[in-house]
Design a protein around this motif. Structure first.
Motif: not given
Length: 355
Positions: A146-155, A162-167, A174-187
């Motif tokens: 999600m984040l990497t594609d948002l940045l691709r779309q931004h250009g 700098t770009l301000d992000l809200l999450a 919930t494990p699924a929510a936690q893992r999605r957050e991990q992916g966000l923080r990796q990006a």
């Protein structure tokens, strides 16, 4: 005449016997009976169960973990126990359900939110819980995409920009929510020019995210990117931006997970910049594994007992249009490992619905 009658009775008995042999399954659905994602999830499961000849019953918790435990107790300790119980480790209900299952004879499978390492260790030490495996999606990849594609779309970003992000994440425990957050923080680690101003827990709710976003857009008026862990929260945050007389998809870029009609429409009309989907199919694929286990197949020999499937993918406008139409039919029986060589691997993928 007598022979014909005997043959008729024998045939009827055989038919009843065949019906009685259908494996019974109860799915403890953590969502509400009006929640688009979990309703479509259950519908895909029902389509699979019908094709495979399984008897599936769905029990909705209405987003209340207490209801989940009540339904689990009825299934595991009641007089009409199913052959299989499918559960989601939402709000970490799995340990209590596993304890209820001790000595019940009911086989368990977990989907979507896996056991934690400590819970797996507890389970491995038990011999009185019949556990056939887990089936989860690559939630960390969803968050990352999600984040990497948002940045691709931004250009391109200027060196001094700098770009301000809200999450907006889901339910904290919930494990699924936690893992999605991990992916966000990796990006985020890969893109230091993106500043995460705040991450809040919208609890998968459109109304909750709307309230939170209304305040956050005022607090952080320079926000240009919004990351949401599901569709309902994304729709809520877009509504909040529109209320501030700005335009989603133009003034602020939004991302989401899931493939509900509302979020697909937002992707098609350009309000939603980035969409990731695919995990609503997990329950259907679980039915294939249960079908094979009921037929004596060692499903672990065809890819392991605990599986993380690469289900999430970016959805472009053509695919969004495809998913907006009638649910494509899937030949679930053809996916079975029955009669397949040991080299066979279950080809579970969203592409089975998009081709």
């Amino acid at each position: 005449m007598l022979k014909a009658l005997i043959a008729c009775v024998w045939l009827a008995g055989s038919t009843c016997g065949a019906m009685a042999q259908a494996a019974s399954v109860v799915f403890l659905n953590p969502g509400t009976s009006t929640e688009t994602f979990w309703v479509s999830y259950a519908q895909f499961m029902q389509a699979a169960a019908k094709d495979l000849g399984l008897d599936l019953r769905v029990r909705y918790s209405e987003r209340d973990a207490h209801n989940t435990l009540i339904h689990a107790r009825e299934a595991l300790q009641g007089s009409e126990r199913p052959d299989y119980l499918v559960l989601v480790n939402e709000e970490y209900v799995a340990p209590q359900i596993l304890r209820m299952a001790q000595g019940s004879g009911v086989k368990l499978m977990i989907v979507n939110s896996a056991l934690t390492p400590d819970q797996v260790q507890w389970l491995d030490a038990r011999t009185d819980v019949s556990w056939i495996g887990s089936l989860v999606a690559d939630d960390d990849r969803a968050g990352y995409l999600m984040l990497t594609d948002l940045l691709r779309q931004h250009g391109p970003i200027a060196p001094d920009e700098t770009l301000d992000l809200l999450a907006f994440s889901g339910v904290k425990n919930t494990p699924a929510a936690q893992r999605r957050e991990q992916g966000l923080r990796q990006a985020l680690a890969e893109h230091p020019q993106v500043h995460l101003r705040q991450l809040v827990y919208g609890e998968w709710s459109r109304e909750r995210a709307l309230e939170q976003a209304t305040q956050l857009f005022k607090r952080y008026p320079q926000t240009v990117l919004v990351w949401s862990a599901n569709d309902e929260m994304a729709l809520g945050t877009m509504h909040a931006l529109q209320d501030s007389e700005r335009v989603p998809g133009k003034d602020v870029l939004f991302s989401a997970v899931n493939s509900s009609p509302g979020i697909l429409k937002a992707r098609l009309d350009g309000r939603l910049t980035t969409l990731v989907a695919g995990h609503f199919t997990l329950g259907g694929w679980a039915m294939v594994l249960i079908n094979d286990d009921a037929k004596g197949v060692d499903i672990g020999a065809y890819g392991g007992r605990d599986r993380q499937l690469a289900l999430f993918q970016l959805i472009d406008t053509a695919q969004a249009q495809r998913l907006s139409g009638p649910m494509p039919s899937v030949d679930f029986r053809a996916l079975s490992a029955v009669g397949k060589p040991k080299s066979y691997r279950y080809p579970f993928s969203l592409q089975l619905l998009l081709r």
